[in-house]
Design a protein around this motif. Structure first.
Motif, PDB file in Angstrom:
ATOM      1  N   ASP A  14       0.838  -1.192   0.000  1.00  0.00           N
ATOM      2  CA  ASP A  14       0.000   0.000   0.000  1.00  0.00           C
ATOM      3  C   ASP A  14       0.876   1.246   0.000  1.00  0.00           C
ATOM      4  N   VAL A  15       0.825   2.022  -1.068  1.00  0.00           N
ATOM      5  CA  VAL A  15       1.679   3.204  -1.173  1.00  0.00           C
ATOM      6  C   VAL A  15       1.134   4.387  -0.390  1.00  0.00           C
ATOM      7  N   SER A  16      -0.107   4.319   0.090  1.00  0.00           N
ATOM      8  CA  SER A  16      -0.673   5.448   0.812  1.00  0.00           C
ATOM      9  C   SER A  16      -0.216   5.494   2.272  1.00  0.00           C
ATOM     10  N   LEU A  17       0.285   4.402   2.834  1.00  0.00           N
ATOM     11  CA  LEU A  17       0.766   4.399   4.212  1.00  0.00           C
ATOM     12  C   LEU A  17       2.176   4.960   4.268  1.00  0.00           C
ATOM     13  N   LYS A  18       2.406   5.859   5.190  1.00  0.00           N
ATOM     14  CA  LYS A  18       3.703   6.509   5.367  1.00  0.00           C
ATOM     15  C   LYS A  18       4.110   6.416   6.832  1.00  0.00           C
ATOM     16  N   CYS A  19       5.309   6.870   7.136  1.00  0.00           N
ATOM     17  CA  CYS A  19       5.831   6.857   8.513  1.00  0.00           C
ATOM     18  C   CYS A  19       4.915   7.594   9.488  1.00  0.00           C
ATOM     19  N   ILE A  20       4.262   8.633   9.022  1.00  0.00           N
ATOM     20  CA  ILE A  20       3.419   9.436   9.906  1.00  0.00           C
ATOM     21  C   ILE A  20       2.212   8.638  10.421  1.00  0.00           C
ATOM     22  N   HIS A  21       1.832   7.555   9.742  1.00  0.00           N
ATOM     23  CA  HIS A  21       0.711   6.711  10.151  1.00  0.00           C
ATOM     24  C   HIS A  21       1.114   5.647  11.172  1.00  0.00           C
ATOM     25  N   CYS A  22       2.393   5.585  11.519  1.00  0.00           N
ATOM     26  CA  CYS A  22       2.913   4.580  12.446  1.00  0.00           C
ATOM     27  C   CYS A  22       2.851   5.097  13.882  1.00  0.00           C
TER      28      CYS A  22
END
Length: 101
Positions: A50-58
């Motif tokens: 999933d390319v929409s998940l980034k570090c900020i979502h962790c």
């Protein structure tokens, strides 16, 4: 590498960080390697797809309070320097942040 089915990667399980157990919607508190017939693969386990998940979502991403940009912070596991969490893809330790409203 084949993904192992277990409650740690189930969409219906919430991680209890104090004991490293999983709170299951159906079975209550279970061990991270437990698996039942209601297993459903979570979006966090397919983070690399999933390319929409980034570090900020962790949940390991800590936002830097003094920064004018609300996306700047650091990873509490790997980095001491601040970076833009929306520009990096998640790592192998990605655990989706739970938003409480």
């Amino acid at each position: 590498m084949k993904h192992k089915k277990c409650c740690k990667s189930c969409e219906r399980g919430l991680s209890l960080h104090l004991t490293n157990d999983i709170l299951c919607k159906y079975h209550g508190v279970v061990t991270p390697d437990y698996v039942c017939f209601r297993y459903k693969e979570s979006a966090a386990s397919t983070a690399s797809k999933d390319v929409s998940l980034k570090c900020i979502h962790c949940e390991n991403f800590i936002v830097h309070i003094d920064s004018p940009n609300e996306n700047v912070g650091r990873c509490k596991l790997f980095s001491e320097r601040h970076f833009d969490g929306t520009s990096r893809n998640p790592c192998s330790k990605f655990s989706k942040k739970i938003l409480i409203s």
